[in-house]
Design an enzyme around this catalytic site. Structure first.
Site, mmCIF file in Angstrom:
data_model
loop_
_atom_site.group_PDB
_atom_site.id
_atom_site.type_symbol
_atom_site.label_atom_id
_atom_site.label_comp_id
_atom_site.label_asym_id
_atom_site.label_seq_id
_atom_site.Cartn_x
_atom_site.Cartn_y
_atom_site.Cartn_z
ATOM 1 N N HIS A 44 19.442 13.317 27.233
ATOM 2 C CA HIS A 44 19.456 12.249 28.222
ATOM 3 C C HIS A 44 19.918 12.780 29.580
ATOM 4 C CE1 HIS A 44 21.140 8.168 29.658
ATOM 5 N NE2 HIS A 44 19.868 8.258 29.969
ATOM 6 N N ASP A 87 3.559 22.256 42.248
ATOM 7 C CA ASP A 87 2.303 22.813 42.735
ATOM 8 C C ASP A 87 2.425 24.334 42.760
ATOM 9 O OD1 ASP A 87 3.647 23.541 45.157
ATOM 10 O OD2 ASP A 87 3.055 21.667 46.120
ATOM 11 N N HIS A 112 12.245 17.301 51.084
ATOM 12 C CA HIS A 112 11.714 18.445 50.332
ATOM 13 C C HIS A 112 12.790 19.505 50.123
ATOM 14 C CE1 HIS A 112 8.630 20.925 48.609
ATOM 15 N NE2 HIS A 112 8.759 21.871 49.527
ATOM 16 N N TYR A 126 3.147 19.117 48.698
ATOM 17 C CA TYR A 126 4.215 18.316 48.099
ATOM 18 C C TYR A 126 3.833 17.695 46.758
ATOM 19 C CZ TYR A 126 5.912 18.870 52.843
ATOM 20 O OH TYR A 126 6.306 19.402 54.048
ATOM 21 N N ALA A 127 2.894 18.295 46.044
ATOM 22 C CA ALA A 127 2.485 17.791 44.729
ATOM 23 C C ALA A 127 3.462 18.312 43.678
ATOM 24 C CB ALA A 127 1.051 18.204 44.415
ATOM 25 N N ASN A 128 4.656 17.748 43.720
ATOM 26 C CA ASN A 128 5.737 18.143 42.826
ATOM 27 C C ASN A 128 6.486 16.891 42.403
ATOM 28 O OD1 ASN A 128 5.572 21.087 43.706
ATOM 29 N ND2 ASN A 128 6.175 20.125 45.631
#
Length: 131
Positions: free
Chosen positions: A20, A28, A98, A120-122
């Site tokens: 948990h 990316d 970021h 920013y594809a994270n």
């Protein structure tokens, strides 16, 4: 041989070991992975595998309590921002700069690198519990 679910043995082990509030990052191709952070590199070529595919599959194998993304994704990559908002509509979504996001990846149990080539594809998935 495993028949169902996550076939990648490295990802399957990380998922099985999550507790948990543990974190797993999906990145990316350009996100720097901190020294010492376990990296699972799935990238094959530009765009393969895609951020959305990997995120959907990993999230489908775990209890996700919260999703964290860089606030810059909203303007720089609205398609993937929309994906995060719709795919995780039942979870808390937290946005941060970021730079803060990159620092947080240091706490991830693993950083899964995709072949995604959009900005920013994270995201970071925070584990929930199944009970």
């Amino acid at each position: 041989m495993k028949k169902h679910g996550m076939l990648n043995s490295h990802i399957a082990k990380v998922l099985a070991d999550l507790g948990h509030t543990d974190l797993i990052a999906i990145a990316d191709a350009g996100l720097p992975v901190p020294d010492g952070a376990p990296k699972i590199d799935l990238s094959l070529t530009a765009g393969v595998p895609a951020f959305r595919d990997v995120t959907s599959l990993v999230a489908g194998e775990m209890a996700v309590e919260k999703v964290i993304a860089a606030s810059e994704i909203k303007d720089a990559n609205p398609e993937n921002a929309s994906f995060i908002e719709s795919h995780f509509s039942a979870q808390t979504i937290e946005y941060m700069s970021h730079e803060e996001f990159k620092r947080l990846t240091q706490k991830a149990k693993a950083v899964i690198r995709t072949g995604e080539m959009t900005p920013y594809a994270n995201c970071i998935l925070q584990a929930g519990v199944i009970f």
